[in-house]
Design a protein around this motif. Structure first.
Motif, mmCIF file in Angstrom:
data_model
loop_
_atom_site.group_PDB
_atom_site.id
_atom_site.type_symbol
_atom_site.label_atom_id
_atom_site.label_comp_id
_atom_site.label_asym_id
_atom_site.label_seq_id
_atom_site.Cartn_x
_atom_site.Cartn_y
_atom_site.Cartn_z
ATOM 1 N N ILE A 67 0.619 -1.272 0.112
ATOM 2 C CA ILE A 67 0.019 -0.313 0.436
ATOM 3 C C ILE A 67 0.705 0.912 0.056
ATOM 4 N N GLU A 68 1.996 0.708 0.843
ATOM 5 C CA GLU A 68 2.798 2.353 0.922
ATOM 6 C C GLU A 68 3.512 2.835 -0.495
ATOM 7 N N ARG A 69 4.347 1.260 -1.286
ATOM 8 C CA ARG A 69 4.537 1.653 -2.622
ATOM 9 C C ARG A 69 3.503 2.332 -4.073
ATOM 10 N N ILE A 70 2.133 1.501 -3.077
ATOM 11 C CA ILE A 70 1.190 2.497 -4.522
ATOM 12 C C ILE A 70 1.129 4.107 -3.990
ATOM 13 N N VAL A 71 1.060 4.890 -2.534
ATOM 14 C CA VAL A 71 0.976 5.781 -2.176
ATOM 15 C C VAL A 71 1.559 6.610 -2.787
ATOM 16 N N ARG A 72 2.600 5.754 -2.794
ATOM 17 C CA ARG A 72 4.542 6.563 -2.900
ATOM 18 C C ARG A 72 4.583 6.628 -4.376
ATOM 19 N N ARG A 73 3.521 6.170 -5.197
ATOM 20 C CA ARG A 73 4.085 6.398 -6.484
ATOM 21 C C ARG A 73 5.065 5.800 -6.677
ATOM 22 N N GLU A 74 6.001 4.278 -6.595
ATOM 23 C CA GLU A 74 6.774 3.115 -6.638
ATOM 24 C C GLU A 74 5.986 2.245 -7.781
ATOM 25 N N VAL A 75 4.306 2.641 -7.157
ATOM 26 C CA VAL A 75 4.144 1.166 -8.527
ATOM 27 C C VAL A 75 2.601 1.741 -8.030
ATOM 28 N N ASP A 76 2.114 1.796 -9.673
ATOM 29 C CA ASP A 76 0.280 1.397 -10.050
ATOM 30 C C ASP A 76 -0.059 0.454 -9.339
ATOM 31 N N PRO A 77 -1.548 0.835 -9.330
ATOM 32 C CA PRO A 77 -2.384 -0.736 -8.144
ATOM 33 C C PRO A 77 -2.287 -1.486 -9.247
ATOM 34 N N TYR A 78 -2.911 -1.323 -11.052
ATOM 35 C CA TYR A 78 -2.546 -2.423 -11.197
ATOM 36 C C TYR A 78 -1.715 -3.569 -11.379
ATOM 37 N N THR A 79 -0.655 -2.914 -11.646
ATOM 38 C CA THR A 79 0.556 -3.671 -11.618
ATOM 39 C C THR A 79 0.831 -4.188 -9.926
ATOM 40 N N ALA A 80 0.604 -3.431 -9.173
ATOM 41 C CA ALA A 80 0.716 -4.279 -7.953
ATOM 42 C C ALA A 80 -0.293 -5.475 -7.476
ATOM 43 N N ALA A 81 -1.785 -5.409 -7.945
ATOM 44 C CA ALA A 81 -1.974 -6.645 -7.870
ATOM 45 C C ALA A 81 -1.556 -7.837 -8.696
ATOM 46 N N GLU A 82 -1.335 -7.385 -9.788
ATOM 47 C CA GLU A 82 -1.027 -8.229 -10.712
ATOM 48 C C GLU A 82 0.278 -9.073 -10.035
ATOM 49 N N LYS A 83 1.320 -8.168 -9.303
ATOM 50 C CA LYS A 83 2.039 -8.720 -9.207
ATOM 51 C C LYS A 83 2.351 -9.577 -7.836
ATOM 52 N N LEU A 84 1.107 -9.383 -7.176
ATOM 53 C CA LEU A 84 0.726 -9.827 -5.998
ATOM 54 C C LEU A 84 0.047 -10.921 -5.871
ATOM 55 N N LEU A 85 -0.701 -11.150 -7.605
ATOM 56 C CA LEU A 85 -1.626 -12.753 -7.049
ATOM 57 C C LEU A 85 -0.972 -13.494 -8.070
ATOM 58 N N ARG A 86 0.053 -12.860 -8.834
ATOM 59 C CA ARG A 86 1.524 -13.864 -9.476
ATOM 60 C C ARG A 86 1.698 -14.551 -8.131
ATOM 61 N N GLU A 87 2.634 -13.173 -7.205
ATOM 62 C CA GLU A 87 2.783 -14.116 -6.138
ATOM 63 C C GLU A 87 2.515 -15.288 -5.370
ATOM 64 N N MET A 88 1.303 -14.852 -5.457
ATOM 65 C CA MET A 88 0.817 -16.394 -4.222
ATOM 66 C C MET A 88 -0.106 -16.869 -5.403
#
Ligand SMILES: Nc1nc2c(ncn2[C@@H]2O[C@H](COP(=O)(O)OP(=O)(O)OP(=O)(O)O)[C@@H](O)[C@H]2O)c(=O)[nH]1
Ligand SMILES: [Mg+2]
Length: 316
Positions: free
Chosen positions: A294-315
């Motif tokens: 969430i912090e990284r999305i807030v800091r604009r280091e990653v966009d929410p779409y990419t973050a969601a995809e990445k998390l899903l892939r990891e899980m």
């Protein structure tokens, strides 16, 4: 006490207790609902919604009595939902008055439900309480909701016939104009017709219906009637019962009843699936990992779409 068997035998205490278990999310409620499910699908569900104080409770009370007075009386279940306040509020008060008024008639069951957490949770608990009353053999079930928002729209989706209640003089703007209410109304009621301005409220609703003649509802061949009632005296209530029955017959004959039922089941199923998948998923992510993301999305280091995809892939 056997909650399931006693509910099927329409034991009021068992029904009340089972609905409480549903509200509290107790595990035995889920099991009971699974066993009761094959006994559901017979009740006719009527949603009654509208702004606070328009007379919904009084009207539902009179409707229940009218259904009990038919040549072939129907049993009636009433669920008053109050999404606005967890502890007090109109639905509960109306409920108390009604319980006194309707006490003694074993063919009527009244229950109020208040928010215990999310509105989504309330909508689901309401849907499950409807199943309990349906399985218990109540033939007509009224679901009263206060206010005018998404919660009402969601709850209305569980009804076959939705009644939107207005009252004269509730400000300049017709409450029904509120987004979403137009589309869900199968029948409009202008209650408190003993008050000044009832006819102009009726006229305003009719005009709005004319302007919306291409609307979803009318496109399917039903123009919502506008009924005038004085609920405190029961005036206009038998005519309203006739409109409910007419709409029910229309849905049956047009095949729309089956369609509404499928939509209802789909919505509920998708909601449950969504909720369970989300719960399963979140339980596998550590709070630190979650916060970090969430912090990284807030800091604009990653966009929410990419973050969601990445998390899903990891899980997965
Ligand atoms: N004059 C008049 N008063 C009415 C009529 N119907 C209901 N009322 C009164 O309006 C008030 C509100 O009635 P309720 O039935 O509690 O209204 P409600 O829409 O259920 O209210 P909430 O659940 O709080 O949103 C009560 O004092 C009723 O007696 C009517 O036809 N005419
Ligand atoms: Mg009420």
């Amino acid at each position: 006490m056997n909650l399931i068997q006693d509910t099927l035998n329409r034991d009021r205490r068992a029904i009340a207790r089972l609905i409480s278990h549903i509200e509290n999310g107790e595990p035995d409620a889920r099991e009971a609902l699974a066993v009761l499910y094959p006994h559901t699908g017979r009740a006719y569900i009527v949603g009654v919604t509208g702004a606070p104080g328009t007379g919904k409770s009084t009207l539902v009370n009179e409707l229940a009595k009218a259904y009990r007075r038919l040549d072939q009386p129907r049993t009636v279940g009433i669920i008053a939902v109050d999404p606005t306040s967890p502890f007090s509020g109109g639905a509960i008060l109306g409920d108390r008055i009604r319980m006194r008024d309707l006490a003694g008639d074993a063919g009527i069951f009244v229950r109020s439900m208040a928010t215990r957490g999310s509105l989504g949770g309330l909508a689901r608990a309401t849907a499950d309480a409807i199943k309990v009353l349906d399985a218990a053999g109540y033939e007509v079930i009224f679901v009263e909701t206060v206010g005018a928002g998404q919660a009402e729209v969601d709850i209305a989706k569980t009804a076959y016939t939705t009644i939107v209640v207005e009252a004269p003089g509730l400000g300049d703007e017709i409450q029904a104009l509120k987004a979403g209410i137009m589309e869900i109304a199968d029948i409009f009621v202008v209650n408190k017709a003993d008050r000044e301005g009832a006819d102009s409220t009726v006229a305003a609703i009719r005009m709005m219906l004319d302007l919306n003649h291409a609307s979803h509802v009318e496109g399917q061949g039903w123009r919502p009637p506008v009924c005038k009632t004085i609920a405190v005296r029961g005036d206009g209530v038998p005519a309203l019962v006739e409109e409910i029955e007419a709409h029910s017959a229309f849905l049956r004959e047009s095949g729309l009843l089956g369609q509404r039922e499928r939509e209802r089941v789909t919505t509920e199923f998708e909601y449950l699936l969504h909720e369970q998948l989300m719960r399963q998923f979140v339980s596998r992510v550590s709070p630190e990992q979650w916060d970090e993301l969430i912090e990284r999305i807030v800091r604009r280091e990653v966009d929410p779409y990419t973050a969601a995809e990445k998390l899903l892939r990891e899980m997965t």
